[in-house]
Design an enzyme around this catalytic site. Sequence first.
Site, short mmCIF file in Angstrom:
data_model
loop_
_atom_site.label_atom_id
_atom_site.label_comp_id
_atom_site.label_asym_id
_atom_site.label_seq_id
_atom_site.Cartn_x
_atom_site.Cartn_y
_atom_site.Cartn_z
N ASN A 123 0.87 -1.18 0.00
CA ASN A 123 0.00 0.00 0.00
C ASN A 123 0.90 1.23 0.00
O ASN A 123 1.47 1.58 1.03
CB ASN A 123 -0.90 -0.04 1.25
N LYS A 163 0.07 4.25 -0.34
CA LYS A 163 -0.59 5.44 0.23
C LYS A 163 -0.33 6.64 -0.69
O LYS A 163 -0.28 6.47 -1.90
CB LYS A 163 -0.11 5.66 1.67
N HIS A 213 -9.62 1.44 4.49
CA HIS A 213 -8.36 1.45 5.23
C HIS A 213 -8.55 2.35 6.45
O HIS A 213 -9.29 3.34 6.39
CB HIS A 213 -7.24 2.00 4.32
N GLU A 243 -6.88 4.63 7.71
CA GLU A 243 -6.62 6.07 7.49
C GLU A 243 -7.86 6.73 6.88
O GLU A 243 -8.17 7.88 7.20
CB GLU A 243 -5.37 6.25 6.61
N GLU A 275 -6.03 -5.16 10.21
CA GLU A 275 -5.00 -4.14 10.41
C GLU A 275 -5.26 -3.41 11.72
O GLU A 275 -6.00 -2.41 11.74
CB GLU A 275 -5.03 -3.14 9.26
N GLY A 282 2.11 1.75 10.78
CA GLY A 282 3.11 2.83 10.70
C GLY A 282 3.80 3.13 12.02
O GLY A 282 4.47 4.15 12.16
N SER A 312 2.93 -2.71 10.27
CA SER A 312 4.37 -2.85 10.55
C SER A 312 4.93 -4.23 10.18
O SER A 312 5.76 -4.78 10.89
CB SER A 312 4.66 -2.51 12.02
P1 PGA Z 1 2.57 -0.14 7.65
O1 PGA Z 1 1.14 0.18 6.99
O2 PGA Z 1 3.06 -1.41 7.02
O3 PGA Z 1 3.42 1.05 7.31
O4 PGA Z 1 2.35 -0.29 9.11
C1 PGA Z 1 0.22 -0.85 6.73
C2 PGA Z 1 -1.02 -0.27 6.10
O5 PGA Z 1 -1.39 0.86 6.39
O6 PGA Z 1 -1.67 -0.95 5.29
#
Ligand code: PGA
Length: 264
Positions: free
Chosen positions: A11, A13, A95, A97, A177, A183, A223
């Site tokens: 992803n 983003k 997602h 976010e 998730e 993140g 992560s």
């Molecule tokens: P990350 O993000 O691997 O940076 O933790 C995962 C995601 O948002 O899908």
Amino acid sequence: MMSRRKIFVGNWKMNKTPQEAQAFCEAFAPAIGGVSNADIGLAASNLLLPSLTTRFRGIQWFAQNCHWAASGAFTGEVSTSMLKSVDVSGSLVAHSERRQMCGETNLSAGQRVAALLGAGMQAILCVGETLTERDSGRWTDVLKTQLSEAFEATGIKHWTAALGSDPERPLLTLAYEPVWAIGTGRAATSAQAQEAHAFIRGWLKENLGTEVSQRLRIQYGGSVTLQNVDELMSMPDIDGALVGGASLKAEDFAQLVTRGAKSV
Ligand code: PGA
């Protein structure tokens, strides 16, 4: 237990210019050429998708969001037919976010899933609890609500259609998730992730029956790195990964995917 083909999706983003995306793919595509036992995809900005789908066909391309209406007055949105017309395979849905920053709800998540599955496209529906919800012991209730409300908005017709026509690649994938792991560098332990995935699979079984629950894939996201991918992927109910930060460098993500695909 039914074996499920793993699915790894990066992803990106809101990252990468067209030039950066192309340079990534020129290194990434040959590096994953030998991985035949897993699906590998990237979720990129809508701006990047048309040229990438044309040039890099060995990668499955995903949008990061997709509207449920066929067309109309929905400023800033993209439809399934627009995505399909440039060979995009599917889209991420809800997602965290987008849940936190853009007002995504379980209802709208369900509508997006229905539109994608109805168009014969893949949907990766993201669910997961916040740190407060985990610490207060409410994480199973949160997952149940996210799943049930999206499911109610969608209707059983679509969720059973989620298996699609390719037995190895169901159209619907769920992504667990946990928000506290995204993140942050603090991934769920393999035991925590397995417990949540087993809970989700149990919910699927109760609501959609044994076959659907055994065949749908559940990715873990939050992560994931080269260091923890083996252990996470060795868990029985973890069928791949949704990877943010660690998907931004071609060599690193190619290594992560290659290693993850080998874990059984
Ligand atoms: P990350 O993000 O691997 O940076 O933790 C995962 C995601 O948002 O899908």
